[in-house]
Design an enzyme around this catalytic site. Sequence first.
Site, PDB file in Angstrom:
ATOM      1  N   LYS A 201      -1.859   3.758   2.526  1.00  0.00           N
ATOM      2  CA  LYS A 201      -1.067   2.956   3.461  1.00  0.00           C
ATOM      3  C   LYS A 201      -1.408   1.489   3.251  1.00  0.00           C
ATOM      4  O   LYS A 201      -2.562   1.088   3.390  1.00  0.00           O
ATOM      5  CB  LYS A 201      -1.361   3.383   4.891  1.00  0.00           C
ATOM      6  CG  LYS A 201      -0.628   2.543   5.917  1.00  0.00           C
ATOM      7  CD  LYS A 201      -0.760   3.124   7.304  1.00  0.00           C
ATOM      8  CE  LYS A 201      -0.055   2.235   8.320  1.00  0.00           C
ATOM      9  NZ  LYS A 201      -0.089   2.811   9.662  1.00  0.00           N
ATOM     10  N   LYS A 255       2.922   4.882   1.816  1.00  0.00           N
ATOM     11  CA  LYS A 255       3.644   4.072   2.796  1.00  0.00           C
ATOM     12  C   LYS A 255       3.353   2.600   2.599  1.00  0.00           C
ATOM     13  O   LYS A 255       2.179   2.255   2.473  1.00  0.00           O
ATOM     14  CB  LYS A 255       3.189   4.526   4.179  1.00  0.00           C
ATOM     15  CG  LYS A 255       3.792   3.775   5.326  1.00  0.00           C
ATOM     16  CD  LYS A 255       3.188   4.284   6.593  1.00  0.00           C
ATOM     17  CE  LYS A 255       3.694   3.449   7.737  1.00  0.00           C
ATOM     18  NZ  LYS A 255       3.006   3.758   8.955  1.00  0.00           N
ATOM     19  N   SER A 281      10.296   1.121   8.545  1.00  0.00           N
ATOM     20  CA  SER A 281      11.275   0.397   9.367  1.00  0.00           C
ATOM     21  C   SER A 281      11.895  -0.799   8.649  1.00  0.00           C
ATOM     22  O   SER A 281      13.091  -1.040   8.766  1.00  0.00           O
ATOM     23  CB  SER A 281      10.610  -0.040  10.664  1.00  0.00           C
ATOM     24  OG  SER A 281       9.459  -0.828  10.390  1.00  0.00           O
TER      25      SER A 281
HETATM   26  C1  PBG Z   1       0.679   2.800  13.137  1.00  0.00           C
HETATM   27  C2  PBG Z   1       1.886   2.996  12.324  1.00  0.00           C
HETATM   28  C3  PBG Z   1       2.702   2.002  11.761  1.00  0.00           C
HETATM   29  C4  PBG Z   1       3.783   2.651  11.197  1.00  0.00           C
HETATM   30  C5  PBG Z   1       3.630   4.024  11.415  1.00  0.00           C
HETATM   31  N1  PBG Z   1       2.441   4.223  12.100  1.00  0.00           N
HETATM   32  C6  PBG Z   1       2.612   0.519  11.781  1.00  0.00           C
HETATM   33  C7  PBG Z   1       1.391  -0.167  11.419  1.00  0.00           C
HETATM   34  O1  PBG Z   1       0.496   0.351  10.752  1.00  0.00           O
HETATM   35  O2  PBG Z   1       1.302  -1.326  11.840  1.00  0.00           O
HETATM   36  C8  PBG Z   1       4.935   1.957  10.525  1.00  0.00           C
HETATM   37  C9  PBG Z   1       6.179   2.716  10.355  1.00  0.00           C
HETATM   38  C10 PBG Z   1       7.368   1.918  10.035  1.00  0.00           C
HETATM   39  O3  PBG Z   1       7.316   0.695   9.766  1.00  0.00           O
HETATM   40  O4  PBG Z   1       8.459   2.512  10.021  1.00  0.00           O
HETATM   41  N2  PBG Z   1      -0.538   3.121  12.625  1.00  0.00           N
END
Ligand code: PBG
Length: 329
Positions: A201, A255, A281
């Site tokens: 991630k 991700k 997103s």
């Molecule tokens: C939180 C989380 C995030 C997303 C999924 N779980 C955001 C982040 O890490 O700030 C993002 C998903 C998306 O942007 O669609 N841990």
Amino acid sequence: MITGKYPNLRLRRNRKESWSRRLTQESTLSPNDFILPIFLIDGSNKKESISTMPGVYRYSINRISQVIDRAIKIGIPMVALFPKTKNSLKNEIGSESLNENNLVCKAITEIKKKYKNKIGIMCDVALDPYTSHGHDGLIRSNQIINDDTIEVLINQSLLQAEIGCDVLAPSDMMDGRIGKIRKALDKSGYQNVQILSYAAKYASSFYGPFRDAVGSKGSLKGDKKTYQMDFRNSDEAMREVALDIKEGADMVMVKPGMPYLDIIKSVKEKFKIPVFAYQVSGEYSLISNAIQKKIVNNDIVVESLMAFKRAGANAIVSYYADRIDKILK
Ligand code: PBG
């Protein structure tokens, strides 16, 4: 690798008609390939639009059956639940994450009661929807502290497992959390609860609209670069994935998705385990807003999703999942 040569070999021959292109296609998409994220809000009879994500809504618990009914009808195997927690319930340590009556727990209970095992439920394990500072872990002297955060994540995992969550998805990027969560689950009799690790991630600007959707944008102080990965790196992603597999992850997530197709491909080739891609997103917003403004046409959606399958992803978390039947037609 390349056998034959022009003019004996003409690659356009197989492309000449639709039937021939379909016959020789290498990747396919079906509703089975999708996980549908659902945003939850408190209150009753609410379906709120999210300005940065056209076509995506936040639902109050009593309205989620509308979405789940559709997901089951089109054959989506799993939903992922994300809460927009009221600011008054947020604090420094994210204690609402351990409240058995929080939005996520209530939604799990509803879905399991009504649908039994007709659809899987995945829940994030992380504190950011619950902390006043918007970070995924606990903070001490301006640092996100790893090991103490894991203790809270273990309790959040046990709670969500107890309520009925099928797949726990740690998205916090703390070191060592998969092993500790797996051990705690097994000790408490949850050997069958699966773990989908957000293993690779990246600290990404593509999460902007999501932070809007769960209401952590305004509160987030600083960035997440001390725990999420540096987008200049790919070897490091292999190390993250290798560790999480050793610690007991059943599946891993890469991700964001589209800017990281190289990572998806390498993980699949090296580790031969189920790899999921998250079309996050920001990807969704860029594509959807460009379609709305007629800069590109609708077909861009299938093209963007097929890329994940071509790269080797087993499934895709996508905000398009609830409309995927129409998109694939
Ligand atoms: C939180 C989380 C995030 C997303 C999924 N779980 C955001 C982040 O890490 O700030 C993002 C998903 C998306 O942007 O669609 N841990």
